[in-house]
Write a protein that holds these residues in place. Structure first.
Motif, PDB file in Angstrom:
ATOM      1  N   ALA A   1     -77.949-148.700  48.621  1.00 11.77           N
ATOM      2  CA  ALA A   1     -77.186-147.754  47.818  1.00 11.77           C
ATOM      3  C   ALA A   1     -76.310-146.911  48.721  1.00 11.77           C
ATOM      4  CB  ALA A   1     -78.126-146.858  47.013  1.00 11.77           C
ATOM      5  N   VAL A   2     -75.125-146.600  48.210  1.00 14.91           N
ATOM      6  CA  VAL A   2     -74.204-145.726  48.910  1.00 14.91           C
ATOM      7  C   VAL A   2     -73.530-144.849  47.865  1.00 14.91           C
ATOM      8  CG1 VAL A   2     -72.272-147.370  48.769  1.00 14.91           C
ATOM      9  CG2 VAL A   2     -72.307-145.638  50.593  1.00 14.91           C
ATOM     10  N   THR A   3     -73.241-143.606  48.243  1.00 13.28           N
ATOM     11  CA  THR A   3     -72.518-142.706  47.360  1.00 13.28           C
ATOM     12  C   THR A   3     -71.128-142.450  47.919  1.00 13.28           C
ATOM     13  OG1 THR A   3     -72.434-140.442  46.492  1.00 13.28           O
ATOM     14  CG2 THR A   3     -73.661-140.763  48.519  1.00 13.28           C
ATOM     15  N   THR A   4     -70.144-142.365  47.039  1.00 13.17           N
ATOM     16  CA  THR A   4     -68.777-142.133  47.493  1.00 13.17           C
ATOM     17  C   THR A   4     -68.629-140.759  48.143  1.00 13.17           C
ATOM     18  OG1 THR A   4     -68.185-141.375  45.268  1.00 13.17           O
ATOM     19  CG2 THR A   4     -67.778-143.691  45.787  1.00 13.17           C
ATOM     20  N   ALA A   5     -69.580-139.853  47.887  1.00 13.48           N
ATOM     21  CA  ALA A   5     -69.540-138.543  48.534  1.00 13.48           C
ATOM     22  C   ALA A   5     -69.917-138.629  50.007  1.00 13.48           C
ATOM     23  CB  ALA A   5     -70.484-137.578  47.820  1.00 13.48           C
ATOM     24  N   SER A   6     -70.649-139.687  50.389  1.00 12.79           N
ATOM     25  CA  SER A   6     -71.064-139.870  51.781  1.00 12.79           C
ATOM     26  C   SER A   6     -71.040-141.366  52.093  1.00 12.79           C
ATOM     27  CB  SER A   6     -72.466-139.290  51.996  1.00 12.79           C
ATOM     28  OG  SER A   6     -72.859-139.414  53.337  1.00 12.79           O
ATOM     29  N   PRO A   7     -69.839-141.972  52.145  1.00 13.73           N
ATOM     30  CA  PRO A   7     -69.730-143.426  52.237  1.00 13.73           C
ATOM     31  C   PRO A   7     -70.272-144.045  53.519  1.00 13.73           C
ATOM     32  CG  PRO A   7     -67.583-142.376  52.520  1.00 13.73           C
ATOM     33  CD  PRO A   7     -68.525-141.304  52.096  1.00 13.73           C
ATOM     34  N   ASP A   8     -70.479-143.237  54.551  1.00 13.06           N
ATOM     35  CA  ASP A   8     -70.979-143.782  55.812  1.00 13.06           C
ATOM     36  C   ASP A   8     -72.504-143.882  55.854  1.00 13.06           C
ATOM     37  OD1 ASP A   8     -68.400-143.982  56.801  1.00 13.06           O
ATOM     38  OD2 ASP A   8     -68.431-141.936  57.595  1.00 13.06           O
ATOM     39  N   GLU A   9     -73.175-143.337  54.836  1.00 16.41           N
ATOM     40  CA  GLU A   9     -74.637-143.350  54.798  1.00 16.41           C
ATOM     41  C   GLU A   9     -75.101-144.335  53.728  1.00 16.41           C
ATOM     42  OE1 GLU A   9     -78.454-140.318  54.208  1.00 16.41           O
ATOM     43  OE2 GLU A   9     -76.530-139.862  53.283  1.00 16.41           O
TER      44      GLU A   9
END
Length: 397
Positions: A46-54
């Motif tokens: 899973a990845v969130t667009t608010a923190s795309p590198d995590e």
């Protein structure tokens, strides 16, 4: 690809009533969380667009893999529960995007749980399973089940497992799955029962003021939230001990004869804390919400404003879930001419809603935020506003 949009929720009235079997007056909002799911070769990431590198890689039954309070903990709870109830999950990659302010009281965490769960349920075809058909036959059933992802309770024959550590109810999930565009709906909980649905006049909108005091269901805030929940269990236990009953909620107790209010109050009269908690519940659930529905049906906004004002005082004086920022933000909204205004959600921070003419909403939001930020400069960078009408329920994109 599978994609779901799940709205945040607006608790018009119903402060800490749902898990005790009470009433809430609810709406979905126009802002929310979108989850896109794609097939993957292995595992669930899973990845969130608010923190795309995590990018997270999640496995069932690995609760200690993430630090306390991390957003991935909500995803872990979803994966653990679905795997326990329905079996191994197919590999998938999730991309999460949100237009909800975080920890604002608009239930961004529950919206995340619901959105991820719906995407994974579709991806794995769980709706066709015997276990699903045995336990989930309606939208309110689904709301009740998804609430158990957070509080860890069993639902029918679907066994519970460690949730996210909050002893909450199903108000958020019900609003997200069952509320309708342009309408406010009363629900009673434990079990979920849908009541009256009232149209909000088209010339009115909600301005949401986000206080900047984070209403996180983690750490100290979670302990305060859980304390309010646990007091209702103590009230029920005292009633059962005194009467030999076997009730599980205050709402269940009140389903008895009309003298129950006085008897229940007498049972907890020895404890100022329990007495105040019971007053908070009875005032909000059994007095103010039915009267507010009537005021809305009659188009009596002055009466609605007075009832909501009582709800705000009740939360401050009896429930004890207000902080100085939300108390003042609500008062400023009324000073600026809002028809009604109230803090909402778990409390101990979060947001305030103000009902204003749609034509004035932008100017009201600007003035409200300016006055609030001037009084509370320490949270001004996190404080914000948004404007919404009652939105539609969760839907597949």
């Amino acid at each position: 690809m599978t994609a779901w949009f799940v709205p945040g929720r607006l608790e018009v009235l119903g402060k800490h009533t749902d898990y005790a079997g009470g009433n809430s007056l609810l709406a979905a909002v126009e802002q929310g969380i979108t989850v896109e799911l794609e097939d993957a070769a292995c595992g669930i990431s899973a990845v969130t667009t608010a923190s795309p590198d995590e990018e997270l890689t999640l496995m069932p039954s690995h609760p200690g893999a993430l630090p306390a309070g991390h957003w991935g903990g909500y995803l872990q709870a979803v994966i653990d529960r679905l795997a326990l109830n329905f079996g191994e999950l197919r590999p998938a990659r999730l991309v999460i995007n949100s237009t909800l302010p975080l920890a604002s009281g608009m239930s961004s965490s529950s919206a995340l749980v619901v959105a991820v769960a719906l995407a994974l349920i579709d991806h794995n075809g769980f709706r066709e399973s015997p276990e699903w058909r045995e336990n989930i036959a309606s939208g309110t059933d689904l709301a009740g089940y998804l609430a158990c992802f957070e509080n860890g309770l069993s639902f029918g024959s679907l066994t519970g497992v460690r949730g996210v550590g909050t002893f909450g109810g199903s108000e958020d999930h019900t609003a997200m799955l069952c509320c309708q565009v342009d309408r406010l709906t009363r629900f009673r909980f434990c079990p979920i029962r849908e009541g009256e649905s009232v149209a909000l006049p088209g010339d009115l909108s909600f301005v949401i003021g986000v206080s900047g005091v984070l209403a996180e269901k983690t750490g100290a805030a979670r302990e305060l939230y859980n304390a309010a929940s646990l007091r209702t269990r103590e009230i029920v236990a005292a009633w059962n001990s005194a009467t030999g009953a076997e009730e599980s909620t205050i709402g269940g107790i009140l389903a008895g004869d009309e003298d129950t209010w006085e008897g229940l109050s007498a049972v907890v009269a020895h404890s100022p804390g329990l007495s105040a908690r019971l007053r908070a519940f009875l005032t909000e659930s059994e007095e103010l919400i039915p009267a507010a529905v009537t005021a809305l049906e009659d188009g009596d906004l002055d009466a609605l404003g007075r009832l909501v004002e009582r709800s705000q005082r009740n939360a401050r004086d009896n429930l004890g879930n207000q902080v100085r920022e939300t108390i003042r933000m609500q008062a400023l909204a009324r000073d600026l001419g809002a028809q009604a205004a109230s803090s909402f959600g778990a409390g101990f921070g979060g947001s305030v809603w103000a009902l204003v003419p749609t034509a004035d909403a932008d100017d009201f939001a600007t003035a409200w935020l300016e006055r609030y930020s001037a009084e509370f400069p320490e949270v001004a960078e996190r404080a914000t506003t948004l404007i919404t009408r009652p939105g539609g329920p969760a839907h597949r994109l």
